[in-house]
Design a protein around this motif. Structure first.
Motif, PDB file in Angstrom:
ATOM      1  N   GLN A  39      46.345 -21.243 -10.241  1.00 22.93           N
ATOM      2  CA  GLN A  39      47.038 -20.323  -9.420  1.00 22.93           C
ATOM      3  C   GLN A  39      47.064 -21.025  -7.997  1.00 22.93           C
ATOM      4  O   GLN A  39      46.556 -22.238  -7.968  1.00 22.93           O
ATOM      5  CB  GLN A  39      45.855 -19.156  -9.123  1.00 22.93           C
ATOM      6  N   ASN A  40      47.610 -20.229  -6.999  1.00 22.20           N
ATOM      7  CA  ASN A  40      47.668 -20.882  -5.684  1.00 22.20           C
ATOM      8  C   ASN A  40      48.610 -22.279  -5.429  1.00 22.20           C
ATOM      9  O   ASN A  40      48.127 -22.861  -4.155  1.00 22.20           O
ATOM     10  CB  ASN A  40      46.137 -20.848  -4.970  1.00 22.20           C
ATOM     11  N   LEU A  41      49.202 -22.594  -6.353  1.00 20.72           N
ATOM     12  CA  LEU A  41      50.068 -23.585  -6.068  1.00 20.72           C
ATOM     13  C   LEU A  41      51.016 -23.382  -4.960  1.00 20.72           C
ATOM     14  O   LEU A  41      51.361 -24.460  -4.234  1.00 20.72           O
ATOM     15  CB  LEU A  41      50.934 -24.083  -7.303  1.00 20.72           C
ATOM     16  N   ALA A  42      51.499 -22.477  -4.801  1.00 16.11           N
ATOM     17  CA  ALA A  42      52.096 -22.103  -3.379  1.00 16.11           C
ATOM     18  C   ALA A  42      51.569 -22.539  -2.225  1.00 16.11           C
ATOM     19  O   ALA A  42      52.281 -22.977  -1.266  1.00 16.11           O
ATOM     20  CB  ALA A  42      52.552 -20.657  -3.294  1.00 16.11           C
ATOM     21  N   GLN A  43      50.453 -22.594  -2.295  1.00 16.16           N
ATOM     22  CA  GLN A  43      49.517 -23.019  -1.058  1.00 16.16           C
ATOM     23  C   GLN A  43      49.515 -24.351  -0.795  1.00 16.16           C
ATOM     24  O   GLN A  43      48.849 -25.203   0.306  1.00 16.16           O
ATOM     25  CB  GLN A  43      48.273 -22.519  -0.954  1.00 16.16           C
TER      26      GLN A  43
ATOM     27  N   LEU B 205      40.093 -27.629  -8.246  1.00 18.11           N
ATOM     28  CA  LEU B 205      40.261 -27.767  -6.630  1.00 18.11           C
ATOM     29  C   LEU B 205      41.130 -28.689  -6.426  1.00 18.11           C
ATOM     30  O   LEU B 205      41.498 -29.779  -6.996  1.00 18.11           O
ATOM     31  CB  LEU B 205      38.836 -28.041  -6.160  1.00 18.11           C
ATOM     32  N   ALA B 206      41.793 -28.373  -5.254  1.00 15.59           N
ATOM     33  CA  ALA B 206      42.600 -29.303  -4.562  1.00 15.59           C
ATOM     34  C   ALA B 206      42.263 -29.558  -3.054  1.00 15.59           C
ATOM     35  O   ALA B 206      42.062 -28.563  -2.271  1.00 15.59           O
ATOM     36  CB  ALA B 206      43.879 -28.625  -4.472  1.00 15.59           C
ATOM     37  N   LEU B 207      42.260 -30.742  -2.814  1.00 13.57           N
ATOM     38  CA  LEU B 207      41.916 -31.258  -1.425  1.00 13.57           C
ATOM     39  C   LEU B 207      43.241 -31.602  -0.480  1.00 13.57           C
ATOM     40  O   LEU B 207      43.991 -32.398  -1.167  1.00 13.57           O
ATOM     41  CB  LEU B 207      41.131 -32.219  -1.221  1.00 13.57           C
ATOM     42  N   VAL B 208      43.522 -30.687   0.572  1.00 17.23           N
ATOM     43  CA  VAL B 208      44.794 -31.141   1.190  1.00 17.23           C
ATOM     44  C   VAL B 208      44.348 -31.198   2.726  1.00 17.23           C
ATOM     45  O   VAL B 208      43.747 -30.755   3.387  1.00 17.23           O
ATOM     46  CB  VAL B 208      45.754 -29.850   0.962  1.00 17.23           C
ATOM     47  N   GLU B 209      45.018 -32.282   3.215  1.00 16.61           N
ATOM     48  CA  GLU B 209      44.868 -32.693   4.660  1.00 16.61           C
ATOM     49  C   GLU B 209      45.556 -31.818   5.450  1.00 16.61           C
ATOM     50  O   GLU B 209      47.027 -31.358   5.406  1.00 16.61           O
ATOM     51  CB  GLU B 209      45.490 -34.182   4.943  1.00 16.61           C
TER      52      GLU B 209
ATOM     53  N   LEU C 282      41.296 -25.981  -1.600  1.00 17.82           N
ATOM     54  CA  LEU C 282      41.920 -24.670  -2.095  1.00 17.82           C
ATOM     55  C   LEU C 282      41.600 -24.588  -3.553  1.00 17.82           C
ATOM     56  O   LEU C 282      41.485 -25.713  -4.367  1.00 17.82           O
ATOM     57  CB  LEU C 282      43.464 -24.961  -1.917  1.00 17.82           C
ATOM     58  N   ASP C 283      41.214 -23.413  -4.118  1.00 20.63           N
ATOM     59  CA  ASP C 283      41.003 -23.171  -5.499  1.00 20.63           C
ATOM     60  C   ASP C 283      42.202 -22.782  -6.076  1.00 20.63           C
ATOM     61  O   ASP C 283      42.614 -21.891  -5.817  1.00 20.63           O
ATOM     62  CB  ASP C 283      39.727 -22.078  -5.624  1.00 20.63           C
ATOM     63  N   LEU C 284      42.373 -23.645  -7.281  1.00 18.59           N
ATOM     64  CA  LEU C 284      43.418 -23.525  -8.155  1.00 18.59           C
ATOM     65  C   LEU C 284      42.989 -22.805  -9.373  1.00 18.59           C
ATOM     66  O   LEU C 284      43.958 -22.577 -10.369  1.00 18.59           O
ATOM     67  CB  LEU C 284      44.165 -24.760  -8.631  1.00 18.59           C
TER      68      LEU C 284
ATOM     69  N   TRP D 258      48.557 -36.421 -11.452  1.00 19.10           N
ATOM     70  CA  TRP D 258      49.140 -35.186 -11.990  1.00 19.10           C
ATOM     71  C   TRP D 258      50.212 -34.515 -11.724  1.00 19.10           C
ATOM     72  O   TRP D 258      50.580 -34.615 -10.283  1.00 19.10           O
ATOM     73  CB  TRP D 258      48.020 -33.924 -11.762  1.00 19.10           C
ATOM     74  N   LEU D 259      51.278 -34.181 -12.315  1.00 17.31           N
ATOM     75  CA  LEU D 259      52.361 -33.339 -12.025  1.00 17.31           C
ATOM     76  C   LEU D 259      52.011 -31.810 -12.054  1.00 17.31           C
ATOM     77  O   LEU D 259      51.643 -31.570 -13.087  1.00 17.31           O
ATOM     78  CB  LEU D 259      53.529 -33.747 -12.796  1.00 17.31           C
ATOM     79  N   LEU D 260      52.146 -31.113 -11.056  1.00 16.96           N
ATOM     80  CA  LEU D 260      51.813 -29.665 -11.132  1.00 16.96           C
ATOM     81  C   LEU D 260      53.117 -29.103 -11.005  1.00 16.96           C
ATOM     82  O   LEU D 260      53.948 -29.170 -10.005  1.00 16.96           O
ATOM     83  CB  LEU D 260      50.849 -29.308  -9.937  1.00 16.96           C
ATOM     84  N   TYR D 261      53.221 -28.141 -11.955  1.00 18.64           N
ATOM     85  CA  TYR D 261      54.617 -27.414 -12.105  1.00 18.64           C
ATOM     86  C   TYR D 261      54.396 -25.941 -11.554  1.00 18.64           C
ATOM     87  O   TYR D 261      53.947 -25.069 -12.242  1.00 18.64           O
ATOM     88  CB  TYR D 261      54.916 -27.332 -13.594  1.00 18.64           C
ATOM     89  N   ARG D 262      55.013 -25.538 -10.291  1.00 19.99           N
ATOM     90  CA  ARG D 262      54.983 -24.565  -9.780  1.00 19.99           C
ATOM     91  C   ARG D 262      56.207 -23.574 -10.254  1.00 19.99           C
ATOM     92  O   ARG D 262      57.238 -23.885 -10.061  1.00 19.99           O
ATOM     93  CB  ARG D 262      54.984 -24.508  -8.386  1.00 19.99           C
TER      94      ARG D 262
END
Length: 270
Positions: free
Chosen positions: A234-238, A264-268, A31-33, A150-154
């Motif tokens: 962006q796209n932290l909701a995903q 970028l975020a890698l998610v299983e 996912l592209d953030l 990392w702590l990501l703050y949505r």
């Protein structure tokens, strides 16, 4: 001996092969953030007595014409802290003797991440501040923050990113955007096991942080402790709350205090 595979290579290769297979099959999604970078990208505005960052500009050099018949390319001009960007320790006076962005170890640009979702609270109050108690409550439900991650703050603030005015959300009193309290900033810098803090807003501090004691506590504390910031995500909701692998790729600008970055975020999945 030549031709012999080291034990560490024999151990690691199956892991990398498994990751490549998972990416190819979609079991691991990328996912592209990152916010698209253009002349319309919102930029921070400081009081007029201070120097201002440049908006993003492209200068065309050639486009399949007499300036270069077979190629298209541009110069670009922008500030280090424009769009989705990485804050290095030397960005703030408290970290002035710390790493520039080119000196950040590459291993620190890849790590686990968690997402704390306070978008509902921010929808009710754009000046909402994250407190240590909020993080403690999240940990009770999801487990500890990731060591070296990392702590990501949505906050849902990325929905405003197509408008400079809505993104900065300023009035006569100044900007109104979410952030963290001074106490939470100190805790993130001094006690939390993470190496970085990521936000959807124009900076890691709240819009009203100029009036805090100390001013801009997130910048001061994080940079002073040798930690990093990521902004305008962006796209932290995903993303899920846990189980994220984050890749941050700033340009290695020698002497630079930060850089626009592809994050970028890698998610299983499944």
């Amino acid at each position: 001996m030549l031709g012999r595979t080291a034990p560490s290579e024999r151990t690691s290769m199956p892991l990398l092969a498994d990751l490549a297979d998972a990416l190819a099959s979609g079991t691991v999604e990328v996912l592209d953030l990152t916010a698209p970078l253009s002349a319309q990208t919102p930029v921070i505005q400081l009081p007029p007595q201070f120097a201002q960052t440049a908006t993003f500009e492209l200068e065309e050099l050639s486009r399949y014409d007499d300036r270069g018949p077979a190629w298209y390319w541009n110069n670009f001009r922008t500030g280090e802290h424009t769009g989705t960007h990485f804050d290095a320790p030397n960005h703030w006076v408290t970290g002035q003797d710390g790493d520039d962005v080119a000196s950040v170890p590459a291993a620190r640009l890849v790590g686990p991440a968690v997402v704390l979702d306070f978008s509902a609270e921010v929808a009710a109050d754009p000046d909402f501040l994250l407190e240590v108690d909020h993080i403690r409550a999240w940990e009770s439900a999801h487990g500890p923050l990731p060591t070296g991650g990392w702590l990501l703050y949505r906050t849902g603030w990325d929905a405003r990113s197509s408008s400079q005015e809505e993104f900065l959300n300023a009035d006569d009193a100044g900007p109104h955007t979410p952030g963290v309290s001074p106490a939470c900033a100190r805790w993130l810098a001094e006690e939390a096991p993470v190496i970085g803090f990521g936000v959807e807003t124009v900076g890691t501090d709240a819009g009203a942080a100029h009036s805090f004691d100390p001013p801009f506590p997130c910048h001061a504390a994080l940079m002073g402790s040798g930690k990093y910031g990521l902004t305008q995500l962006q796209n932290l909701a995903q993303l899920p709350a846990t189980g994220v692998l984050l890749i941050a790729s700033p340009l290695p600008i020698v002497g630079g205090s930060g850089s626009p970055a592809r994050v970028l975020a890698l998610v299983e999945r499944g």
